[in-house]
Write a protein that holds these residues in place. Structure first.
Motif, mmCIF file in Angstrom:
data_model
loop_
_atom_site.group_PDB
_atom_site.id
_atom_site.type_symbol
_atom_site.label_atom_id
_atom_site.label_comp_id
_atom_site.label_asym_id
_atom_site.label_seq_id
_atom_site.Cartn_x
_atom_site.Cartn_y
_atom_site.Cartn_z
ATOM 1 N N UNK A 75 0.834 -1.186 0.000
ATOM 2 C CA UNK A 75 0.000 0.000 0.000
ATOM 3 C C UNK A 75 0.880 1.252 0.000
ATOM 4 N N UNK A 76 0.598 2.162 -0.925
ATOM 5 C CA UNK A 76 1.335 3.410 -1.000
ATOM 6 C C UNK A 76 2.594 3.355 -1.839
ATOM 7 N N UNK A 167 12.155 7.301 1.853
ATOM 8 C CA UNK A 167 11.657 6.083 1.222
ATOM 9 C C UNK A 167 12.065 4.823 1.992
ATOM 10 N N UNK A 168 11.178 3.832 1.931
ATOM 11 C CA UNK A 168 11.477 2.458 2.319
ATOM 12 C C UNK A 168 11.588 1.640 1.039
ATOM 13 N N UNK A 252 8.227 2.826 -1.140
ATOM 14 C CA UNK A 252 7.112 3.659 -0.718
ATOM 15 C C UNK A 252 7.644 4.699 0.268
ATOM 16 N N UNK A 253 7.033 5.867 0.311
ATOM 17 C CA UNK A 253 7.465 6.863 1.286
ATOM 18 C C UNK A 253 6.999 6.458 2.682
#
Length: 257
Positions: A75-76, A167-168, A252-253
């Motif tokens: 998600x995201x 970010x990841x 994703x952030x």
């Protein structure tokens, strides 16, 4: 115009064949035994060819579609990627006695320090109902006299576009092995003359095998990011068969604190 006419003629022939065998089946209870014996032989010949076709069609249609890039995106996520090796067939699907720095396709390279290589690698076709990736990578390791074995995966240039310390980066894997071993993933981010590294161990005993790299814990210069790659490091691979059924990456952030 020839192709539509040919398709129409083929459909017409098929309807005639179906009508013929419907009629033969309907008349079977009243047919003389001599005629029934002949028709049974013809039907068996036809059934053998139909069974061959059905078997091949069901087998191929059940496989993940070549070129498929269906990815379970967190998600995201604002970017996701499956390397080419897991998406489509390679020109050279495998090699034996693999030397260090051997490229497997355009994005994956094998590294080791064995004096005598007893390592084989091969791209395989995934066939399980649960598989999303059309292909996988199998490594067979026999005697191993080195101290390390790793796969280096080059991520595409678009991963660095807009990449920030917020970010990841996540790596998801589907892994099979003959006997337990440890696999580590090392993220490398080159920015200018420096390279940031984060190491994570894959949780191979969990149902979902993934690792995340939080760039907030690096000193990455966001304006100078040039390249990102992953090292997969296999600890104690001797006398083992390791299959990477799938490998996907996403970013994703991270949530604001």
């Amino acid at each position: 115009m020839a192709k539509p006419i040919s398709s129409f003629a083929q459909a017409l022939r098929q309807r005639r064949v179906l009508r013929h065998w419907n009629r033969v089946a309907d008349m079977a209870p009243s047919q003389p035994l001599s005629a029934l014996r002949s028709q049974r032989g013809q039907a068996r010949q036809l059934r053998r060819q139909l069974d061959r076709l059905i078997h091949e069609a069901e087998s191929r249609l059940a496989l993940p579609l070549i070129g498929s890039n269906a990815i379970r995106r967190p998600l995201g996520a604002d970017w996701a990627y499956r390397p080419v090796l897991w998406r489509g067939p390679l020109d050279v699907p495998g090699a034996a006695s693999v030397e260090s720095r051997t490229a497997i396709g355009d994005e994956v390279t094998v590294f080791h320090d064995c004096d005598v290589s007893e390592l084989t690698v091969r791209q395989i076709r995934n066939t399980r109902e649960s598989d999303l990736a059309p292909f996988g990578l199998r490594m067979d390791v026999f005697r191993f006299d080195g101290s390390f074995l790793s796969l280096v995966l080059e991520l595409p240039e678009d991963v660095v576009q807009g990449l920030t310390r917020r970010h990841l980066l996540r790596m998801d894997a589907v892994v099979e092995m003959e006997k337990p071993l440890e696999i580590f993933a090392r993220l490398n981010v080159r920015h200018g003359p420096n390279t940031e590294q984060i190491v994570r161990e894959l949780p191979l005993h969990d149902d979902d095998v993934f690792v995340e790299f939080d760039l907030a814990y690096t000193k990455m210069n966001e304006k100078r990011v040039e390249k990102v790659w992953i090292d997969l490091i296999f600890e104690g691979p001797e006398m083992n068969e390791i299959v990477l059924r799938d490998l996907t990456f996403s970013r994703r952030p991270r949530a604001e604190l």
